[in-house]
Design an enzyme around this catalytic site. Structure first.
Site, mmCIF file in Angstrom:
data_model
loop_
_atom_site.group_PDB
_atom_site.id
_atom_site.type_symbol
_atom_site.label_atom_id
_atom_site.label_comp_id
_atom_site.label_asym_id
_atom_site.label_seq_id
_atom_site.Cartn_x
_atom_site.Cartn_y
_atom_site.Cartn_z
ATOM 1 C CD GLU A 299 46.899 38.225 86.572
ATOM 2 O OE1 GLU A 299 47.302 38.435 85.422
ATOM 3 O OE2 GLU A 299 46.737 37.091 87.048
ATOM 4 C CG ASP A 378 44.730 31.886 85.671
ATOM 5 O OD1 ASP A 378 44.243 32.007 84.546
ATOM 6 O OD2 ASP A 378 45.866 32.294 85.978
ATOM 7 C CD GLU A 406 49.168 30.694 82.397
ATOM 8 O OE1 GLU A 406 48.212 31.057 81.693
ATOM 9 O OE2 GLU A 406 49.542 31.305 83.423
HETATM 10 O O1 GCW Z 1 47.013 33.277 84.653
HETATM 11 C C1 GCW Z 1 47.412 34.487 84.321
HETATM 12 C C2 GCW Z 1 48.644 34.323 83.501
HETATM 13 C C3 GCW Z 1 49.094 35.648 83.014
HETATM 14 C C4 GCW Z 1 47.978 36.250 82.200
HETATM 15 C C5 GCW Z 1 46.726 36.326 83.056
HETATM 16 C C6 GCW Z 1 45.530 36.774 82.265
HETATM 17 C C7 GCW Z 1 48.226 37.728 80.350
HETATM 18 O O2 GCW Z 1 49.618 33.706 84.261
HETATM 19 O O3 GCW Z 1 50.245 35.464 82.244
HETATM 20 O O4 GCW Z 1 48.324 37.507 81.722
HETATM 21 O O5 GCW Z 1 46.406 35.078 83.554
HETATM 22 O O6 GCW Z 1 44.803 35.934 81.795
HETATM 23 O O7 GCW Z 1 45.347 37.976 82.129
#
Ligand code: GCW
Length: 840
Positions: A299, A378, A406
């Site tokens: 990311e 995720d 989340e």
């Molecule tokens: O799912 C994503 C989240 C991000 C997070 C990432 C991760 C901290 O939306 O906010 O970043 O995973 O776990 O690194």
């Protein structure tokens, strides 16, 4: 005092903010009898900040509060009899000779013996002694006075939490207020909440906190912040909780005090000595730092791949600097490319972890632990266990869970998570055709690894409730219990938590058990079914429904839904090959649709909406039914909770009622959005005739409007009839009125409106000029609901307020007056006039 006693005897609880969580040590009801308590406490350590001394003080505090009895704490005693003795096994042996039964203990383990004249609480180390003290107090607080003598040992050494706190005080995916650790780029001055957090964590046997976001800021390494980390460590050390930090891989190039390099190549000599220096500097201030956590090449975060170095080479860079200090490097397996192409049938984000770690097993330094999210994507409402657990056999691993909800309602929906976590912890990978439960892999047992364990993202904030919601705290409590013993039962852990948090009333126990155990299935039902994932808005808030955001972008959380078909083909024979990442026995189960469980069918297979499940239903009808069932269940959360009025203190009763009421309303938003979306896409009718039919609703746009204008909502499924109304300007008051044409009777009157960030509009609803109620759109602006806010009329801001038992006669005129504020144009979607028992 008299007043307080009176309150306690009649059983009406005093208001509680939630700050004490499960460590309330509430007085036991006067009716409960208990055996004589020892007369004093012996804590075999004199130093104020030592966990053993803290244990003694904690026992003193707990007993004073539970029984009203004040015990003294001494550091030594001639006579062991009639005392509670807490200390390490070795200190006990020095003071009193070897304990009669010598417990077999591992680091952090403890021995608890209440069978003799003295209560023995003996830890293998000081931390273990503190854990034993909390165990003893937990028993007493639950009114459990049984005579016990047992040893308890952790299943794994690593039992960490990860906070995603930013240095400016914000928290990524935090729903309980700003950071308790940081503000304005520095560690906060007042560390009271930090110590209290450490106390809470110690009571559930968590031994380290990574205090900053995995999307890390290099300035954490500045001298001021290293000193700040030292203060954080000092505040948590008495509770046996160590500090860990997340690192930014590119820190050497970030122009810090330690010198600016032109590269962050992990094999570069200058980079290695740069990190060695940083690590040594931190350890000078924090000699017991737990270690580092690294998110690399994920990311947009920098990592070793930039220099064509392997992930193992990147991890080992840090591991080597930590090694002399005894630190651990947690390296996240959450590595994937977020620009993949959906037109490629074989592209699959789920494959990423195994693909990226291919060939690296055994290449990591022995103080590296690969931290693996429970599923391959995720933190979704349901995922199969990550196959990477089966691949790393010569590498230590830990599971990454997310207490932070989340994708699961952001603490504004009750979702008790352990049953979800258990689907992964208890999953058998059948490596080499042998039992290979994920929980035995992460403990190190299955592959004989020295390290391993768990980490959970836990974004507590300054809110008195810690997570934003009282009921969400069961997830944190149970996480600690599972990290210690992943074989624990979700309902038993929950019920311990209920007794500790709300007291022994059987009605309270029954209701909270029933709500919590129904909550994950209900959420799965109204969010995303059959393994399709949580159908939330993955491009924006991750809160409300927005199914079309899953597809058509590089993030790879695809559903591949079109007019006739849905689901990811992850088979080897015709799809992305993901099912082939599992060991043979498991792979075969998922490869074949006939053996794939219904709850993961769309994760592994691309099918027609009319595909028949094992249950006998079609996929589309399952979607419809599940969404209606889930929302129906959520409505009962409110009525069940209301039975606890007077049995739970008013503060927590009202705050919880508010959230459950919100959830009930928002579950209908979810239900309608998803049902309408797939109804529209597939064109297949709901055999029960519910979807799109709302006999008890009046659309706002069909009312007589003055100062209000219709507004087309996008995406269409976020509003009833795809349309809402907004005031014609942000300074015009709007009126919407309509004549009611329902039979005379008593109804619940629901109003669906949009609560956007950036304004607190007001609304007033009246019938024939008799005011029924008024409200303000302040849930997100004031943080009353801490979920990620939205600046639009959409399914994240969509909110329902319900006025109960309203008398309505045919021909009555209902009027809503809306006053806009800021950018929020007093938006409305519809009203529903609901006879008893009707959900619409
Ligand atoms: O799912 C994503 C989240 C991000 C997070 C990432 C991760 C901290 O939306 O906010 O970043 O995973 O776990 O690194």
């Amino acid at each position: 005092m008299l007043c307080l006693q009176l309150l306690l005897t009649v059983g009406v609880a005093v208001a509680e903010s939630g700050i004490d969580a499960w460590l309330r040590y509430a007085p036991l009801p006067s009716s409960s009898s208990h055996p004589a308590l020892p007369s004093h406490i012996v804590a075999l350590n004199t130093s104020m900040n030592n966990p053993v001394h803290i244990a003694g003080v904690e026992i003193q505090k707990g007993i004073a509060s539970i029984f009203g009895k004040n015990l003294s704490v001494a550091s030594q005693s001639q006579q062991a009899a009639s005392s509670i003795i807490v200390g390490t096994v070795s200190d006990y042996a020095v003071a009193f000779g070897h304990p009669a039964k010598t417990p077999s203990l591992e680091p952090d383990g403890f021995w608890l013996n209440t069978t003799g004249e003295a209560v023995q609480i003996l830890g293998q180390n000081e931390r273990g002694a503190l854990y034993g003290a909390f165990e003893y107090l937990s028993m007493l607080a639950q009114g459990n006075f049984s005579k016990v003598a047992y040893a308890s040992n952790p299943s794994a050494p690593v039992r960490w939490v990860n906070q995603w706190d930013n240095l400016d005080g914000s928290i990524e995916r935090g729903y309980g207020g700003p950071s308790i650790f940081f503000e304005n780029g520095l560690v906060v001055d007042n560390l009271d909440r930090v110590s209290e957090y450490a106390r809470l964590l110690a009571s559930i046997r968590i031994n380290a906190v990574v205090v900053n976001n995995v999307n890390a800021n290099a300035s954490l390494l500045s001298p001021a912040n290293v000193e700040g980390l030292g203060r954080l460590a000092d505040a948590m050390r008495p509770y046996g909780v160590q500090v860990g930090i997340s690192l930014n891989f590119a820190s050497p190039t970030a122009n810090l005090t330690y010198g600016n390099l032109s590269t962050f190549d992990p094999l570069d000599k200058g980079v290695i000595s740069w990190w060695t220096n940083v690590t040594d500097t931190i350890y000078r201030r924090v000699p017991d730092m737990a270690g580092y956590l690294v998110k690399a090449n994920s990311e947009g975060q920098p990592g070793p791949l930039t220099y064509n170095r392997t992930l193992a080479q990147g991890a080992n860079l840090f591991a080597n600097t930590l090694k002399p200090h005894g630190g651990i490097l947690m390296f996240r397996a959450f590595v994937y490319d977020n620009h993949i192409n959906e037109s490629d049938w074989k592209a699959d984000r789920a494959n990423a972890a195994v693909d990226f770690f291919q060939g690296l097993d055994g290449k990591f330094a022995d103080n590296v632990i690969v931290q693996i999210k429970y599923g391959p994507i995720d933190f979704q409402v349901r995922e199969p266990a990550s196959p990477l657990f089966a691949h790393l056999q010569n590498t230590s691993t830990a599971i990454e869970l997310e207490v932070t909800q989340e994708y699961l309602g952001q603490q504004c929906h009750l979702v008790y998570l352990p049953p979800l976590w258990k689907t992964v912890l208890d999953f058998d990978m059948r490596v080499n055709h042998k039992p290979s439960l994920v929980r035995d892999i992460i403990s190190g047992k299955r592959f004989g690894r020295p390290l391993g364990g768990s980490a959970a993202v836990v974004n507590v904030g300054t809110n008195n409730t810690w997570l934003g919601s009282h009921l969400s705290m069961s997830n944190l409590y149970a996480y600690g219990r599972l990290a210690w013993n992943p074989a624990d039962d979700p309902q038993i852990m929950l019920q311990d938590w209920i007794r500790l948090t709300f007291g022994p009333d059987p009605a309270v126990m029954k209701t909270i058990t029933s709500l919590s155990m129904a909550s994950w299935p209900a959420y799965e039902n109204y969010s995303g079914n059959l393994g399709i994932q949580t159908l939330t808005d993955i491009l924006y808030t991750h809160f409300g429904p927005n199914p079309q955001t899953e597809d058509g972008n590089g993030w790879g959380q695809w559903t591949r839904a079109d007019h006739t078909t849905i689901g990811m083909d992850r088979t080897v024979s015709n799809g992305t090959g993901f099912s082939g990442q599992y060991p043979a026995e498991v792979a075969t189960v998922y490869e074949n649709i006939s053996t794939t469980p219904d709850n993961l069918v769309l994760w592994f297979h691309h099918v027609n909406y009319t595909h028949k499940l094992h249950s006998g239903k079609t996929v589309i009808q399952h979607f419809y039914d599940a969404h209606y069932d889930g929302a129906d269940t959520a409505q009962t959360f409110v009525t069940q909770w209301e039975e606890l009025k007077g049995k739970v203190d008013e503060e927590r009763y009202n705050e919880t009622l508010f959230r459950l009421t919100f959830q009930a309303g928002h579950s209908i938003v979810w239900r309608d959005a998803i049902a309408n979306y797939y109804h529209n896409l597939s064109g297949i009718a709901d055999s029960a005739g519910r979807v799109g039919k709302h006999p008890w609703r009046i659309q706002a746009e069909s009312m007589t409007l003055d100062g209000y204008v219709p507004y087309t909502v996008s995406p269409f499924e976020a509003a009833s009839n795809a349309t809402g109304i907004v005031t014609s300007s942000n300074s015009t008051t709007g009126t919407a009125s309509t004549m009611l044409n329902f039979p005379n009777g008593t109804y619940d009157l629901a109003v669906n409106y949009f609560d956007m960030i950036g304004g607190t509009s007001r609304w007033q609803v009246s019938i024939n000029n008799r005011t029924i109620g008024s409200w303000i759109g302040d849930n997100v602006d004031t943080g009353r609901l801490g979920h990620a806010p939205s600046a639009y009329l959409d399914a994240h801001s969509a909110t329902r307020i319900t006025f109960r038992n309203v008398t309505i006669a045919k021909g009555d005129v209902l009027k809503i007056v809306g006053t806009p504020d800021g950018i929020e144009p007093a938006p409305l979607d519809y009203i529903a006039v609901l006879p008893k028992g009707v959900v619409d």
